[in-house]
Design a protein around this motif. Structure first.
Motif, PDB file in Angstrom:
ATOM      1  N   ARG B 124       0.840  -1.185   0.000  1.00 60.86           N
ATOM      2  CA  ARG B 124       0.000   0.000   0.000  1.00 60.86           C
ATOM      3  C   ARG B 124       0.880   1.242   0.000  1.00 60.86           C
ATOM      4  N   VAL B 125       0.486   2.286  -0.720  1.00 63.15           N
ATOM      5  CA  VAL B 125       1.198   3.558  -0.633  1.00 63.15           C
ATOM      6  C   VAL B 125       0.785   4.205   0.685  1.00 63.15           C
ATOM      7  N   LEU B 126       1.753   4.341   1.592  1.00 64.92           N
ATOM      8  CA  LEU B 126       1.457   4.854   2.935  1.00 64.92           C
ATOM      9  C   LEU B 126       1.376   6.368   2.939  1.00 64.92           C
ATOM     10  N   ALA B 127       2.250   6.998   2.167  1.00 64.13           N
ATOM     11  CA  ALA B 127       2.287   8.469   2.142  1.00 64.13           C
ATOM     12  C   ALA B 127       3.123   8.922   0.966  1.00 64.13           C
ATOM     13  N   THR B 128       2.974  10.185   0.637  1.00 60.51           N
ATOM     14  CA  THR B 128       3.777  10.810  -0.422  1.00 60.51           C
ATOM     15  C   THR B 128       4.323  12.106   0.141  1.00 60.51           C
ATOM     16  N   GLY B 129       5.230  12.733  -0.586  1.00 58.77           N
ATOM     17  CA  GLY B 129       5.533  14.125  -0.275  1.00 58.77           C
ATOM     18  C   GLY B 129       6.765  14.410   0.548  1.00 58.77           C
ATOM     19  N   PHE B 130       7.567  13.399   0.911  1.00 56.67           N
ATOM     20  CA  PHE B 130       8.812  13.692   1.629  1.00 56.67           C
ATOM     21  C   PHE B 130       9.728  14.541   0.745  1.00 56.67           C
ATOM     22  N   ALA B 131       9.642  14.322  -0.557  1.00 60.49           N
ATOM     23  CA  ALA B 131      10.350  15.104  -1.581  1.00 60.49           C
ATOM     24  C   ALA B 131       9.434  15.040  -2.801  1.00 60.49           C
ATOM     25  N   PRO B 132       9.692  15.838  -3.856  1.00 58.60           N
ATOM     26  CA  PRO B 132       8.775  15.795  -5.001  1.00 58.60           C
ATOM     27  C   PRO B 132       8.554  14.376  -5.526  1.00 58.60           C
ATOM     28  N   GLY B 133       7.309  13.928  -5.529  1.00 56.17           N
ATOM     29  CA  GLY B 133       6.957  12.636  -6.086  1.00 56.17           C
ATOM     30  C   GLY B 133       7.381  11.419  -5.284  1.00 56.17           C
ATOM     31  N   PHE B 134       8.012  11.640  -4.143  1.00 53.78           N
ATOM     32  CA  PHE B 134       8.513  10.522  -3.311  1.00 53.78           C
ATOM     33  C   PHE B 134       7.335   9.716  -2.775  1.00 53.78           C
ATOM     34  N   ILE B 135       7.439   8.371  -2.814  1.00 47.93           N
ATOM     35  CA  ILE B 135       6.372   7.544  -2.226  1.00 47.93           C
ATOM     36  C   ILE B 135       6.939   6.537  -1.222  1.00 47.93           C
ATOM     37  N   TYR B 136       6.213   6.387  -0.114  1.00 45.39           N
ATOM     38  CA  TYR B 136       6.493   5.347   0.876  1.00 45.39           C
ATOM     39  C   TYR B 136       5.480   4.232   0.669  1.00 45.39           C
ATOM     40  N   CYS B 137       5.940   2.972   0.601  1.00 45.28           N
ATOM     41  CA  CYS B 137       5.030   1.841   0.485  1.00 45.28           C
ATOM     42  C   CYS B 137       5.279   0.859   1.621  1.00 45.28           C
ATOM     43  N   GLY B 138       4.228   0.205   2.085  1.00 48.79           N
ATOM     44  CA  GLY B 138       4.401  -0.768   3.158  1.00 48.79           C
ATOM     45  C   GLY B 138       3.119  -1.519   3.383  1.00 48.79           C
TER      46      GLY B 138
END
Lengths: 296, 213
Positions: B124-138
């Motif tokens: 699942r994409v947990l969040a976005t936005g740490f940097a432009p277009g950055f995605i966290y998945c888990g």
């Protein structure tokens, strides 16, 4: 109409009202470090275009290559010369073709602004011409202006009525803050010392953040741990793992994982941006409602 | 897990679900962000879901903090409410990252088994936005959870696939990082010239697929 940059101090950038609303895309809003002065400079023209130039302590020199242009200057206290003749600060001038503008260091402030009676011809990126120094987009190829760069402008706007330029009253006193999203994670004694002691603006200041020197060691050994990251807003006072406080500014990181003890109120953030390295700063906590009254 | 509502500055409200990153906290944050957005509360100018929190930026001339907090409380989802799953996507990755061997060793797997375990199911994409277009998945199962590196790399390029703390992340711009590098992808989640500069949103599901060089 074009101008050619003859000399630019570091971090000379094109700014406008910025691009708020893009945090989920990973982009902070940018915009002028001192919004009040940026607006004031526009006010001296009556009808100013949306984008202007933000320059820094070392100043800026440029040559008007063709046609004439009306422009206005404000922000901090700089020394301004047009074709070698000293001008007041802030001011409004009409520059003819071949004019040379020299902005030299002055008595106060880190940031000054030039607004024009016509738009700077750079692409609108995500709704704005503002340069984001952290994302490297917007403005002039996403970067600071440097010697030799040529800026093109659009057609002149119809002139508007404008008051005679005059210097702003410089507010004094502590920088007001609201308690931050992690304030409750700090020991009460540290919170108390945060508002009792003074900090010093360090040499490490840029559009992303203002690093403070913690002379009184308020945060030394505070056991700062990193947290699950949350969104950042301009003015957040973040404490790094080694105890260094940083006030996050207009080109802030979109999210942060270090604890934030306070947030500088909107009404005082421009004043903080203009404090030069070596200046002492104290923080005074106020309520959110009070901070919102100050914005009016 | 009682959500906490608190001011962040004089134009922001933060709702935080707990103190640690769990699936439950993340699902609650993503669900609340979507409810707040659909509710279209007057004066709210930006809704940003984060890993375990939601930022609401508001115009204090249009709505006060207390009133907004009241509206947000009314929008809290009942515990355990099913969130609609987002868009399904697949991202092709060349798994040739310089930290792969080390990760395989730490998790007690062969390199191929680690890659297979990593791609075993959609994340699942947990969040976005740490940097432009950055995605966290888990989140990966506990057996794959590895802490971040001690040393931060000064810069990794766009399209780097990162791994740490039970998550996989994908960069779309060059960034510094303390995460492990497991691979690279041609997928970019950032186009500043597009109407919607990023297309992946929190709640989407991503299947990583190993491809050859």
């Amino acid at each position: 109409m074009t101008i050619r940059i003859v000399r630019a101090g570091p971090l000379t950038t094109i700014q406008d009202a910025g691009r708020p609303g893009q945090l989920r895309h990973g982009i902070s809003a940018s915009g002028p470090m001192d919004r009040t002065s940026f607006r004031r400079a526009g006010g001296w023209l009556g009808a100013a275009s949306s984008a202007g130039i933000e320059f820094t302590q070392a100043g800026l020199s440029f040559l008007v290559e063709d046609e004439g242009v009306s422009c206005a200057f404000d922000g901090g206290d700089f020394t301004l010369k047009v074709d070698g003749v000293s001008q007041l600060w802030p001011t409004r001038v009409v520059l003819g073709p071949g004019s040379v503008v020299d902005i030299l260091p002055g008595g106060a402030g880190n940031y000054g602004y030039i607004r024009f009676d016509r738009e700077i011809d750079v692409p609108v990126v995500m709704g704005s011409r503002a340069t984001s120094s952290i994302a490297g987009l917007g403005g002039f190829d996403g970067r600071a202006l440097g010697k030799g760069d040529v800026l093109r402008f659009g057609a002149a706007l119809a002139p508007g009525r404008a008051p005679h330029p005059h210097a702003a009253e410089v507010a004094a006193g502590p920088i007001r803050v609201t308690w931050g999203i992690h304030a409750d994670g700090f020991d009460p004694a540290i919170r108390q010392r945060f508002v009792e002691e003074s900090f010093v603006i360090s040499n490490q200041i840029d559009r992303m953040g203002v690093r403070l020197t913690d002379r009184a060691n308020v945060f030394a050994g505070a056991g700062i741990l990193s947290l699950v990251s949350d969104a950042v807003v301009p003015g957040d006072v973040q404490i790094l793992g080694d105890g260094t406080p940083i006030v996050l500014m207009r080109d802030h990181q979109p999210t942060g994982g270090y604890p934030r003890i306070a947030t500088v109120v909107t009404a005082d953030l421009d004043r903080l941006a203009q404090l030069r390295p070596g200046s002492e700063v104290r923080f005074e906590p106020i309520t959110v409602a009070h901070a919102q009254e100050l914005m009016r | 897990m009682t959500p906490v509502i608190l001011p962040i500055g004089d134009q922001g409200l933060l709702v935080r679900f707990g103190e640690t990153l769990t699936d439950e906290a993340n699902l609650a944050a993503v669900a609340l962000a979507s409810r707040v957005e659909r509710a279209g509360i007057g004066g709210v100018v930006e809704v940003v879901p984060n890993l375990i929190s939601v930022l609401l930026r508001y115009d204090p001339r249009a709505i006060g903090f207390e009133r907004l907090a009241g509206e947000v409380r009314l929008l809290m989802a009942p515990a355990g409410e099913q969130v609609e799953d987002g868009v399904e996507r697949s991202i092709e990755v060349v798994f040739d990252g310089e930290d792969l061997d080390e990760l395989a060793e730490v998790t007690g797997l062969t390199r191929d088994a680690f890659i297979a375990a990593h791609n075993a199911r959609p994340l699942r994409v947990l969040a976005t936005g740490f940097a432009p277009g950055f995605i966290y998945c888990g989140m990966h199962p506990d057996a794959l959870a590895v802490p971040r590196r001690q040393v931060v790399r000064r810069q990794v390029p766009a399209g780097t696939v990162l791994f740490a703390a039970g998550q996989t992340a994908v960069t779309s711009t060059p960034i510094p990082t303390g995460w492990h590098i497991i691979g690279r992808t041609g997928f970019r989640n950032f186009d500043p010239g597009a109407n919607t500069p990023t297309t992946v949103v929190a709640g989407d599901r991503i299947q990583f697929e190993a491809v050859a060089l």
